[in-house]
Design a protein around this motif. Structure first.
Motif, PDB file in Angstrom:
ATOM      1  N   ARG A 278      -3.963  -0.216 -12.880  1.00 43.95           N
ATOM      2  CA  ARG A 278      -3.978   0.813 -11.979  1.00 43.95           C
ATOM      3  C   ARG A 278      -3.273   0.231 -10.900  1.00 43.95           C
ATOM      4  NH1 ARG A 278      -9.130   1.035 -13.854  1.00 43.95           N
ATOM      5  NH2 ARG A 278      -9.882   0.251 -11.686  1.00 43.95           N
ATOM      6  N   LYS A 279      -3.039   1.204  -9.849  1.00 43.51           N
ATOM      7  CA  LYS A 279      -2.368   0.861  -8.543  1.00 43.51           C
ATOM      8  C   LYS A 279      -3.187  -0.143  -7.604  1.00 43.51           C
ATOM      9  CE  LYS A 279      -0.173   2.732  -4.559  1.00 43.51           C
ATOM     10  NZ  LYS A 279       0.187   3.940  -3.676  1.00 43.51           N
ATOM     11  N   ASP A 280      -4.338   0.002  -7.747  1.00 46.57           N
ATOM     12  CA  ASP A 280      -5.252  -1.017  -6.894  1.00 46.57           C
ATOM     13  C   ASP A 280      -5.215  -2.153  -7.738  1.00 46.57           C
ATOM     14  OD1 ASP A 280      -6.695   0.002  -8.950  1.00 46.57           O
ATOM     15  OD2 ASP A 280      -8.475   0.042  -8.024  1.00 46.57           O
ATOM     16  N   GLN A 281      -5.426  -2.467  -9.020  1.00 45.12           N
ATOM     17  CA  GLN A 281      -5.239  -3.844  -9.821  1.00 45.12           C
ATOM     18  C   GLN A 281      -4.107  -4.468  -9.737  1.00 45.12           C
ATOM     19  OE1 GLN A 281      -6.231  -2.216 -13.543  1.00 45.12           O
ATOM     20  NE2 GLN A 281      -8.392  -2.429 -13.132  1.00 45.12           N
ATOM     21  N   LEU A 282      -2.971  -3.465  -9.631  1.00 45.42           N
ATOM     22  CA  LEU A 282      -1.686  -4.185  -9.140  1.00 45.42           C
ATOM     23  C   LEU A 282      -1.500  -4.818  -7.807  1.00 45.42           C
ATOM     24  CD1 LEU A 282       0.949  -1.564 -10.866  1.00 45.42           C
ATOM     25  CD2 LEU A 282       0.666  -4.062 -11.693  1.00 45.42           C
ATOM     26  N   ILE A 283      -2.000  -4.234  -6.932  1.00 43.26           N
ATOM     27  CA  ILE A 283      -1.968  -4.570  -5.406  1.00 43.26           C
ATOM     28  C   ILE A 283      -2.551  -6.254  -5.468  1.00 43.26           C
ATOM     29  CG2 ILE A 283      -2.512  -4.313  -3.160  1.00 43.26           C
ATOM     30  CD1 ILE A 283      -2.113  -1.146  -3.449  1.00 43.26           C
ATOM     31  N   ALA A 284      -4.054  -5.838  -5.959  1.00 45.10           N
ATOM     32  CA  ALA A 284      -4.631  -7.249  -5.819  1.00 45.10           C
ATOM     33  C   ALA A 284      -4.065  -8.508  -6.715  1.00 45.10           C
ATOM     34  CB  ALA A 284      -5.996  -7.027  -6.451  1.00 45.10           C
ATOM     35  N   SER A 285      -3.346  -7.987  -7.928  1.00 43.66           N
ATOM     36  CA  SER A 285      -2.661  -9.152  -8.673  1.00 43.66           C
ATOM     37  C   SER A 285      -1.575  -9.648  -8.099  1.00 43.66           C
ATOM     38  CB  SER A 285      -2.346  -8.535 -10.086  1.00 43.66           C
ATOM     39  OG  SER A 285      -3.445  -8.282 -10.822  1.00 43.66           O
ATOM     40  N   ILE A 286      -0.580  -8.792  -7.275  1.00 48.32           N
ATOM     41  CA  ILE A 286       0.533  -9.347  -6.630  1.00 48.32           C
ATOM     42  C   ILE A 286       0.066 -10.197  -5.335  1.00 48.32           C
ATOM     43  CG2 ILE A 286       2.458  -8.202  -5.352  1.00 48.32           C
ATOM     44  CD1 ILE A 286       2.809  -6.025  -7.093  1.00 48.32           C
ATOM     45  N   GLN A 287      -0.757  -9.781  -4.726  1.00 47.02           N
ATOM     46  CA  GLN A 287      -1.255 -10.301  -3.418  1.00 47.02           C
ATOM     47  C   GLN A 287      -1.714 -12.022  -4.205  1.00 47.02           C
ATOM     48  OE1 GLN A 287      -4.240  -7.924  -1.556  1.00 47.02           O
ATOM     49  NE2 GLN A 287      -2.721  -6.696  -0.576  1.00 47.02           N
ATOM     50  N   GLU A 288      -2.385 -11.743  -4.986  1.00 47.99           N
ATOM     51  CA  GLU A 288      -3.080 -13.239  -5.601  1.00 47.99           C
ATOM     52  C   GLU A 288      -1.734 -14.009  -5.905  1.00 47.99           C
ATOM     53  OE1 GLU A 288      -5.912 -15.095  -8.820  1.00 47.99           O
ATOM     54  OE2 GLU A 288      -5.881 -13.017  -8.853  1.00 47.99           O
TER      55      GLU A 288
ATOM     56  N   GLU B 196       0.916  -1.161   0.135  1.00 48.23           N
ATOM     57  CA  GLU B 196      -0.010   0.059   0.076  1.00 48.23           C
ATOM     58  C   GLU B 196       0.935   1.132   0.020  1.00 48.23           C
ATOM     59  OE1 GLU B 196      -0.312  -2.447   1.945  1.00 48.23           O
ATOM     60  OE2 GLU B 196      -2.210  -3.435   1.681  1.00 48.23           O
ATOM     61  N   GLU B 197       2.068   1.057   0.525  1.00 48.46           N
ATOM     62  CA  GLU B 197       3.047   2.320   0.556  1.00 48.46           C
ATOM     63  C   GLU B 197       3.746   2.477  -0.669  1.00 48.46           C
ATOM     64  OE1 GLU B 197       4.913   2.414   4.202  1.00 48.46           O
ATOM     65  OE2 GLU B 197       3.012   2.415   5.472  1.00 48.46           O
ATOM     66  N   MET B 198       3.956   1.615  -1.479  1.00 49.00           N
ATOM     67  CA  MET B 198       4.689   1.457  -2.689  1.00 49.00           C
ATOM     68  C   MET B 198       4.182   2.472  -3.822  1.00 49.00           C
ATOM     69  SD  MET B 198       6.014  -2.523  -3.282  1.00 49.00           S
ATOM     70  CE  MET B 198       6.865  -3.254  -2.176  1.00 49.00           C
ATOM     71  N   THR B 199       4.951   2.944  -4.483  1.00 46.36           N
ATOM     72  CA  THR B 199       4.794   3.885  -5.773  1.00 46.36           C
ATOM     73  C   THR B 199       4.359   2.828  -6.944  1.00 46.36           C
ATOM     74  OG1 THR B 199       7.002   3.893  -6.580  1.00 46.36           O
ATOM     75  CG2 THR B 199       6.270   5.698  -5.140  1.00 46.36           C
ATOM     76  N   LEU B 200       3.926   3.343  -7.821  1.00 43.80           N
ATOM     77  CA  LEU B 200       3.354   2.713  -8.996  1.00 43.80           C
ATOM     78  C   LEU B 200       4.373   1.835  -9.704  1.00 43.80           C
ATOM     79  CD1 LEU B 200       1.012   1.772 -10.644  1.00 43.80           C
ATOM     80  CD2 LEU B 200       1.422   3.830 -12.168  1.00 43.80           C
ATOM     81  N   ARG B 201       5.720   2.599  -9.717  1.00 44.49           N
ATOM     82  CA  ARG B 201       6.838   1.928 -10.395  1.00 44.49           C
ATOM     83  C   ARG B 201       7.500   0.935  -9.635  1.00 44.49           C
ATOM     84  NH1 ARG B 201      12.593   5.354 -11.750  1.00 44.49           N
ATOM     85  NH2 ARG B 201      13.237   3.667 -12.960  1.00 44.49           N
ATOM     86  N   GLN B 202       7.333   1.071  -8.238  1.00 42.94           N
ATOM     87  CA  GLN B 202       7.822  -0.086  -7.485  1.00 42.94           C
ATOM     88  C   GLN B 202       6.917  -1.383  -7.436  1.00 42.94           C
ATOM     89  OE1 GLN B 202       7.695   1.820  -3.753  1.00 42.94           O
ATOM     90  NE2 GLN B 202      10.018   2.341  -4.094  1.00 42.94           N
TER      91      GLN B 202
END
Length: 413
Positions: free
Chosen positions: A32-42, A9-15
């Motif tokens: 988008r950022k929220d989509q990236l977080i969900a895909s990485i967690q999965e 949640e604290e990472m930038t879009l590039r990270q």
């Protein structure tokens, strides 16, 4: 030692894209950022890696901890209870007071606090209507001078404030509150201090002064230069200063020698050493010196015991004392008036010094003959002029043979 990664949640879009590439997340560059977080967690759950999820409640606790300064009671309290132990503000403070504040070049704001017992006292003295009086006190002291203008506004007994229209901007004003009596008397309750109303137009005063200040000098409480607006400067021009110095010098000398008995004492001093025709000529000289307008030629103490012989007096006559009964009279001319403070005024072609409020005063010895005084005022822009032509005529007849003298004064305008 590997550096620990911050929460997703604290990472930038590039990270997040870099982490997504490590987990082989497809099409991560379009997310988008929220989509990236969900895909990485999965992807992390699929690979068996620990998933760090920061809930909203955890985030709120972290944010609230930023303002924790060591207090023990973190529950706070109801804000309405903070001022419960405080007493209510009083309706008044027992002192009659009025304050004037400029709001803008067109309006001023006044508020006041008058105790009821003070109002009752003035009502018993005849006060019937409560009112405000608005004075123009520019460059004057109202303790012994009259204001330039006065506006009066009647107000309600329950009023505690009032807006006052400004007649002319860039002036000093003062307000009073009091009662108007049926017979026209004014009973004052309170008076404000003067307040300057700003001008409605931008100032055309441009004045630059450069001073040198040491780098290590302590400037606290020091005044390096005093800027005085042009309208407040009273230094006259060189020509006007010379005229006034000459006039006031003559007036001071004449006034000092005009003390009762000064002429008589001077004649006594002269008479002690001379006699006859010399004594009469000395009396004329002393009198002419005291009165430069020429009055000394006729208003001298009468002499007795002298005989006239041709154009002079007999030198054989013994010295005699002058009579104690005598009369001295003279006159001075004073011209005064007023105009705009920034105007130029000339009297007889000579510039005259103006006071800050635009008034002027010209004083000189009034001699026999016709004095022609054209007075002209020119506005600051040079486009408007006003003139007044004054003529003064003084006629002092020669001393008659009898005991009566006459003088004639005319003012021709």
């Amino acid at each position: 030692m590997a550096q620990e990664r911050p929460p997703l949640e604290e990472m930038t879009l590039r990270q997040l894209r870099r982490v997504a590439s490590e987990y082989s997340v497809s099409k991560y560059s379009r997310m988008r950022k929220d989509q990236l977080i969900a895909s990485i967690q999965e992807a992390q759950r699929a690979s068996g890696a620990p998933v760090v999820v920061r809930t909203v409640e955890t985030q709120e606790v972290v944010e609230a901890a930023k303002f924790d300064v060591g207090q023990t009671d973190l529950t706070g309290g109801v804000l309405a209870t903070v001022d419960e132990p405080l007493a209510d503000l009083p309706d008044g403070y027992g002192e009659s007071r009025i304050v004037l504040l400029p709001r803008d070049p067109q309006w001023a704001y006044a508020y006041w606090d008058i105790p009821n017992d003070h109002k009752e006292e003035l009502r018993r003295q005849g006060g019937s209507r409560l009112a405000l009086r608005f004075y123009d006190v520019t460059d004057i002291d109202v303790s012994y001078q009259r204001p330039h203008s006065l506006q009066q506004y009647e107000c309600d007994e329950l009023a505690r404030e009032w807006y006052l229209p400004i007649p002319v901007s860039d002036r000093d004003y003062m307000v009073e509150i009091g009662y108007i009596c049926a017979d026209g008397r004014w009973l004052m309750l309170a008076r404000s201090t003067p307040a300057h109303i700003p001008p409605v137009y931008p100032s055309d005063w441009i004045e630059d002064h450069f001073i040198t200040v040491d780098w290590n000098e302590d400037l606290r409480g020091q005044q390096k230069f005093d800027l005085v607006p042009p309208s407040k400067r009273t230094s006259p021009s060189a020509v006007s200063e010379a005229i006034y110095s000459e006039i006031f010098g003559m007036a001071q000398v004449a006034e000092g020698q005009r003390v009762d008995g000064s002429l008589f004492g001077s004649m006594q001093h002269v008479a002690g050493s001379i006699s006859g025709s010399e004594q009469f000529m000395a009396a004329q000289a002393v009198s002419s010196y005291i009165f430069p307008s020429g009055v000394g030629l006729w208003a001298v103490p009468t002499m007795s015991g002298l005989t006239m012989s041709g154009a002079g007096f007999s030198g054989s006559a013994p010295p005699v004392r002058p009579r104690k009964f005598w009369l001295i009279a003279d006159a001075e001319l004073i011209v005064y008036g007023a105009t705009e403070p920034d105007a130029t005024v000339t009297i007889g072609g000579q510039p005259i010094k103006l006071s800050p409020d635009g008034t002027f005063r010209f004083q000189m010895s009034f001699q026999d003959g016709l004095i022609d005084y054209p007075i002209m005022a020119v506005a600051a822009d040079g486009e408007q002029t006003r003139s007044i032509h004054m003529k003064f005529n003084r006629e002092t007849p020669e001393r008659n043979t009898n005991t009566k003298d006459e003088a004639k004064l005319e003012w021709l305008s």
